[in-house]
Design an enzyme around this catalytic site. Structure first.
Site, mmCIF file in Angstrom:
data_model
loop_
_atom_site.group_PDB
_atom_site.id
_atom_site.type_symbol
_atom_site.label_atom_id
_atom_site.label_comp_id
_atom_site.label_asym_id
_atom_site.label_seq_id
_atom_site.Cartn_x
_atom_site.Cartn_y
_atom_site.Cartn_z
ATOM 1 N N TYR A 43 -1.696 -0.323 10.919
ATOM 2 C CA TYR A 43 -2.076 -0.438 9.438
ATOM 3 C C TYR A 43 -0.811 -0.147 8.298
ATOM 4 C CZ TYR A 43 -3.758 -0.980 4.701
ATOM 5 O OH TYR A 43 -3.952 -1.195 3.404
ATOM 6 N N SER B 164 0.798 -1.136 0.224
ATOM 7 C CA SER B 164 -0.144 0.045 0.111
ATOM 8 C C SER B 164 0.800 0.955 0.125
ATOM 9 C CB SER B 164 -1.009 -0.067 1.413
ATOM 10 O OG SER B 164 -1.557 1.341 1.235
#
Ligand code: NDP
Ligand code: 8X3
Length: 252
Positions: free
Chosen positions: A153, A140
């Site tokens: 995250y 990501s």
């Protein structure tokens, strides 16, 4: 003989779009996700639309024993895996570090980090034996830069970035390609999961700009998988045109 791609997290978003894209391009598929009914529906659809054979492995990537037992019981004809797409993953919560839930942190680390390790470790003996393979890890933009309230995250996706680099070095001797794809904001079920089913809050994440779609990301993943044997895209960051990094958007 058709090539085989193994996709984790194929019940939604990028994984489901990859399943369609690889099926449309003549691959057979091993499909994973926890929601078995969705996998069965996808299997039927791919069979009808593209005459694709698929093998379902509905395990939770967090569960070490399920991962290894499921992959080790693959029939011989499904062991010649050409491509593994480590896509299963999630964010849970968007809280300040001091307020965040330990359960959320554990689940993100267990899914996004340990899941990638377990599935890769279980699949690699087949690839090493076949002297070829391609592992595509979905990281990501959060694995390149941290943002406020993204704490664990972001840490989990930084780990995917590091694991991808480490795999590339250690697997070099076996001729196995390792690609890490790092998308920016894409409208899938990602934010619905992050905000624990609150669809209104999830929608606000994508307001004021045109985010990536699941198909945009699947097309890029397919491109990295379709290059000649001597070419490997190592690391690829992709955002929509209205996103510059994790926190700068040109919203209208
Ligand atoms: P979705 O929520 O639409 O899809 C996530 C997929 O992961 C689902 O198929 C889900 O299946 C699967 N999954 C989650 N937990 C597990 C588990 N424990 N075991 C097996 N499968 C699991 O989100 P996206 O498609 O957007 O996300 C795919 C990947 O892309 C994730 O790794 C995410 O972090 C990453 N990403 C997403 C971005 C975005 O903005 N959308 C941007 C950058 C990266 P099931 O629930 O059936 O198990
Ligand atoms: C998902 C994209 O920016 O919400 O990985 O972290 S972001």
């Amino acid at each position: 003989m058709k090539k085989i791609v193994f996709i984790t997290g194929a019940t939604s978003g990028f994984g489901e779009a990859c399943a369609h894209t690889f099926a449309a391009n003549g691959y057979n598929l091993i499909l994973n996700g926890r929601r078995e009914e969705r996998l069965k529906t996808l299997q039927q659809t791919l069979q009808q639309q593209y005459n694709t054979q698929s093998y379902l492995l509905p395990f939770d990537v967090q569960q070490q024993s399920s991962v290894f037992e499921s992959i080790n019981q693959l029939p011989d004809e499904w062991r010649a895996i050409d491509i593994l797409i480590n896509n299963a993953g999630l964010a849970l919560g968007r809280d300040l570090f001091q307020d965040a839930s330990l359960d959320d942190w554990n689940q993100m680390i267990d899914t996004n980090v340990k899941g990638v390790l377990y599935v890769s470790k279980a699949v690699l003996p087949f690839m090493i034996n076949n002297k070829k393979g391609h592992i595509i890890n979905v990281g990501s933009i959060a694995g390149k830069e941290v943002y406020e309230r993204g704490n664990v995250y972001c840490a989990s996706k930084h780990a995917v970035d590091a694991i991808s680099k480490a795999m590339r070095i250690d697997l070099l001797q076996h001729g196995i390609k390792v690609t890490a794809i790092h998308p920016g904001a894409a409208e899938t079920e990602f934010s619905i999961v992050r905000f624990k089913g609150n669809e209104d809050t999830a929608k606000t994440v994508y307001q004021g700009y045109q985010p990536l779609s699941a198909q945009d990301v699947a097309d890029i993943i397919y491109y990295t998988a379709s290059l000649p044997p001597h070419v490997c895209i190592n690391d690829l960051v992709v955002t929509c045109t209205q996103q510059a990094n994790s926190y700068h958007f040109n919203k209208k």
